[in-house]
Design an enzyme around this catalytic site. Sequence first.
Site, PDB file in Angstrom:
ATOM      1  N   GLY A 161       0.819  -1.210   0.000  1.00  0.00           N
ATOM      2  CA  GLY A 161       0.000   0.000   0.000  1.00  0.00           C
ATOM      3  C   GLY A 161       0.845   1.248   0.000  1.00  0.00           C
ATOM      4  N   ASN A 162       2.038   1.157   0.609  1.00  0.00           N
ATOM      5  CA  ASN A 162       2.939   2.302   0.622  1.00  0.00           C
ATOM      6  C   ASN A 162       3.581   2.544  -0.741  1.00  0.00           C
ATOM      7  OD1 ASN A 162       2.788   3.315   3.352  1.00  0.00           O
ATOM      8  ND2 ASN A 162       3.704   1.394   3.976  1.00  0.00           N
ATOM      9  N   LYS A 196       6.302 -11.315   4.873  1.00  0.00           N
ATOM     10  CA  LYS A 196       6.752 -11.503   3.490  1.00  0.00           C
ATOM     11  C   LYS A 196       7.549 -12.803   3.365  1.00  0.00           C
ATOM     12  CE  LYS A 196       6.783  -6.544   2.552  1.00  0.00           C
ATOM     13  NZ  LYS A 196       5.708  -6.343   3.509  1.00  0.00           N
ATOM     14  N   LYS A 220      -1.736  -8.830   3.328  1.00  0.00           N
ATOM     15  CA  LYS A 220      -1.717  -8.827   1.865  1.00  0.00           C
ATOM     16  C   LYS A 220      -0.757  -9.867   1.292  1.00  0.00           C
ATOM     17  CE  LYS A 220       1.220  -6.215   0.379  1.00  0.00           C
ATOM     18  NZ  LYS A 220       2.692  -6.275   0.154  1.00  0.00           N
ATOM     19  N   LYS A 227      -3.197  -6.227  15.197  1.00  0.00           N
ATOM     20  CA  LYS A 227      -2.863  -5.435  14.014  1.00  0.00           C
ATOM     21  C   LYS A 227      -3.305  -3.982  14.205  1.00  0.00           C
ATOM     22  CE  LYS A 227      -1.764  -4.763   9.619  1.00  0.00           C
ATOM     23  NZ  LYS A 227      -0.370  -4.849   9.134  1.00  0.00           N
TER      24      LYS A 227
END
Length: 314
Positions: A11-12, A276, A214, A129
Amino acid sequence: MSKTIVVAIGGNSLISDPKHVTVPAQYEAAYATARNMASLIVSENRLAIVHGNGPQVGFILRRAEIAKNELHMVPLDSCVADTQGALGYNIQTAVRNVLGGLHQIRNVSTVVTEVVVDRNDPSFRAPTKPIGSFMDEKEARMHMKKDGWSVAEDAGRGWRRVVPSPRPVEILELDVIRQLVESGTITIAAGGGGIPVIRDDQDHYVGVEAVIDKDLAASLLARSLAADLFVISTAVEKVCLNFGKPEQKSLDEISVSEAKAYIEAGHFARGSMLPKIEAMVEFVEASGKNGIITDPEHLAEAIDGRGGTRIVPD
């Protein structure tokens, strides 16, 4: 020979300057990201793109907080759906415009995607979160009492709402996504990790107040599509050990077993590189194919084997 490739962008990646976060500025960032993917989008490869939405969901929640005396609050599942539409629009327009500049034509489409999570996922009992804006302790406790929020102090910067982040289990629109990808359509799907839904006691799908990581959702999509390559685009060119320390060491290639050992040793920060690496391990271990982690600027080089960190089977 063409390949199926799933690329996850943060998103960044859609915010190039934290001081300029307008919608036009986000489009410009999306266009820059699309330019970095130019060699992919003009190739014969079948391509699916998954985007993050953390900052954008925060913007929606902040607007709702400011207008709370006049308008309704927005539940998290609706926030994710909103960002899937808006960011998908930005990304698909940017991809089309990059294609046009290169005198190429490909179909591009965004799929509003629901992702099933287990309603008994442990994260629902212990939300961690952080989302939304920072608050002082008084305001945070007011939201706890009035709105039933879970809140926590965030690294000395203030208090924030914390929500569950359950693991993705199933992508409901998978067959549609597969048909689009196999047809050659550049497909934007599972944005923001997907709209989180559960099956209730009547076997109905119901949205829940949660956010899905994500990268884990992108890994699930890559495995479900039997992708030949899974790529995560992030803020750094390569994965590093001892990140930010004098003894920092970048990694060109690591095996699944090495990645697991580094996770166990605590080399990767939770909420940053850890999910990730976990997403990559799940993909590579299940598929026997390679994965890549790199930044947008080195995406093409990394896919050609000249940059990034490659995660490979044992």
